[in-house]
Structures are given as C-alpha cells and as structure tokens.
Design an enzyme around this catalytic site. Structure first.
Site, mmCIF file in Angstrom:
data_model
loop_
_atom_site.group_PDB
_atom_site.id
_atom_site.type_symbol
_atom_site.label_atom_id
_atom_site.label_comp_id
_atom_site.label_asym_id
_atom_site.label_seq_id
_atom_site.Cartn_x
_atom_site.Cartn_y
_atom_site.Cartn_z
ATOM 1 N N HIS A 283 0.633 -1.160 -0.120
ATOM 2 C CA HIS A 283 -0.495 -0.032 -0.223
ATOM 3 C C HIS A 283 0.517 1.254 -0.142
ATOM 4 O O HIS A 283 2.109 1.072 0.436
ATOM 5 C CB HIS A 283 -0.715 0.135 1.242
ATOM 6 C CG HIS A 283 0.010 -0.270 2.458
ATOM 7 N ND1 HIS A 283 0.598 1.023 3.347
ATOM 8 C CD2 HIS A 283 -0.534 -1.252 3.364
ATOM 9 C CE1 HIS A 283 1.404 1.095 4.211
ATOM 10 N NE2 HIS A 283 0.930 -0.351 4.585
ATOM 11 N N CYS B 298 3.531 -5.135 6.377
ATOM 12 C CA CYS B 298 2.714 -4.501 5.426
ATOM 13 C C CYS B 298 4.122 -3.968 4.584
ATOM 14 O O CYS B 298 4.614 -3.251 5.166
ATOM 15 C CB CYS B 298 1.707 -3.250 5.157
ATOM 16 S SG CYS B 298 -0.106 -4.474 5.575
#
Length: 233
Positions: A179, A195
């Site tokens: 992301h 992440c």
C-alpha cells in the site's frame, strides 16, 4: 322687456368682476417669491462609480496533501534496473532485507521501488497473490493490531490522512497488503506491522501495472543481498 341701460350697466359690472378676479389670481400672496423668467438648474446627483462585478479573493489551494513531496534518497527512487531472475514478467518480488520491491519486466530487467517493511519480529516471507485492488482504501486495523495498540481507530475512511495511502493491493487471505503511505520518510525502514509500503506516487505506478492474480514473492530477512540491481536508466 329689458331696459337697454340696465343691460349695459350689468355687462359693465360682470366685466369689472372678471378683471378683479384675474388680478387677484395673479397677484398671489404679497410675500411670494418672484417667478424666475429663465430656466434654473438643480445640482446634479453625484456620479456613481462604474459598476464592477464582485470579484472574490482568488482561491488559494491548501498545501498539498500528497506527502510524497518529502525528498526520497536516490537509491529508493523508482528506476529500471538489471535484475536476474527466473520468475515470469509481471511477478512482484519483495526484497525484505534491502527494502526494495521489484516488478519483473523480463530480459534481465525490473522496475525497482524503495519500500518500508515490517519491523523486528514483524517480517514474514512466502508466496502470495494479489487478490484485491483498491484506490484510496479504507483502513480497518486487524484484531491483532488492536490488541497491541488499543488506541487505534476501529475504522478509518480512505483519504490523504489514511495510513494505507493512495492505493492498496491485498495479498491472499492474509492481513498484509502492499500500500501507499502518508509517511514517506519511512521508506527504506523497518517500521510496519508486516505490510509493504511505498510512496503514494510509487504505489499508484505499481498499481497501474499489476492485475488481480499477480504473483508476489516475499523474501525472508535472512536473505540479505547487497543492493543487487544496478540502475540502467
């Protein structure tokens, strides 16, 4: 029968009365202002300023909410590099120890992006695939993260202030995703809960190049390699 003398006397009386009435009418009050014989001029009203449409103060855009304006070190800037791999073009390879993401182009080349990865004890490895893509995604911290950081919001709508940034690519059935970020100064660092983060500009570029189903290989921390991938342009 009317006497002619009487008629003359009556006529003279009527005529005298008419003259008297006319004289009185013109005489008017003794103190009345004399009638001006020439036209008179009244002061002209002030001349109004020419009409000008209302003009609002020019709109000043708020300072850019794109935090990617932060200067990124040269080695973490998006670039095409030499990269030897047997993986098929379109494959994403996450070089966790060197904080790089490679998008394989084929013919010994790849696009390299600088990334932020999991902090100590939060890195992981394995093979996944992109199962979902989202623009300006909402953020719902997983229960594991809430347990560690109970002050986190339970849900946050997508937008410039959202930690997931401009784009997100979800990895398999895991809680991990690739992301963007509203903290570009964390690129090249081990700071996340697992992440993979890129600048908003870079994640938008990567997002435009990959599809749902794209293979993603995440290398473990033990496979540290010294800046492989020499820039070609």
């Amino acid at each position: 029968m009317i006497n002619p003398e009487t008629l003359k006397t009556y006529s003279r009386a009527v005529a005298f009365g008419a003259v008297a009435v006319t004289a009185i009418a013109f005489a008017g009050p003794a103190k009345a202002a004399p009638v001006q014989l020439f036209p008179f001029f009244q002061p002209l009203p002030p001349i109004a300023a020419p009409y000008q449409p209302y003009q609002a103060t020019p709109y000043q855009a708020a300072p850019s909410e794109d935090q990617d304006a932060v200067e990124t070190p040269a080695r973490f800037r998006r670039q095409t590099v030499s990269y030897a791999t047997r993986e098929a073009p379109g494959t994403i390879i996450i070089d966790t120890p060197n904080t790089y993401l490679y998008l394989v182009l084929g013919n010994g080349q790849a696009i390299r992006y600088g990334i932020g990865v999991g902090r100590d004890r939060f890195t992981w490895s394995g093979t996944q695939s992109v199962t979902k893509k989202a623009e300006w995604p909402d953020w719902t911290p997983p229960p594991e993260m809430i347990a560690r950081q109970p002050y986190l919001p339970r849900h946050m709508a997508g937008g410039p202030g959202n930690p997931l940034g401009a784009r997100a690519m979800y990895l398999g059935g895991t809680i991990y995703r690739i992301h963007g970020t509203n903290a570009p100064d964390t690129i090249g660092k081990h700071v996340s809960s697992g992440c993979i983060r890129l600048t908003n500009d870079d994640v938008a570029d990567l997002y435009s190049r990959v599809n749902v189903g794209t293979k993603v290989i995440v290398l473990p921390m033990t496979e540290r390699r010294a800046d492989l991938g020499a820039a070609t342009r």
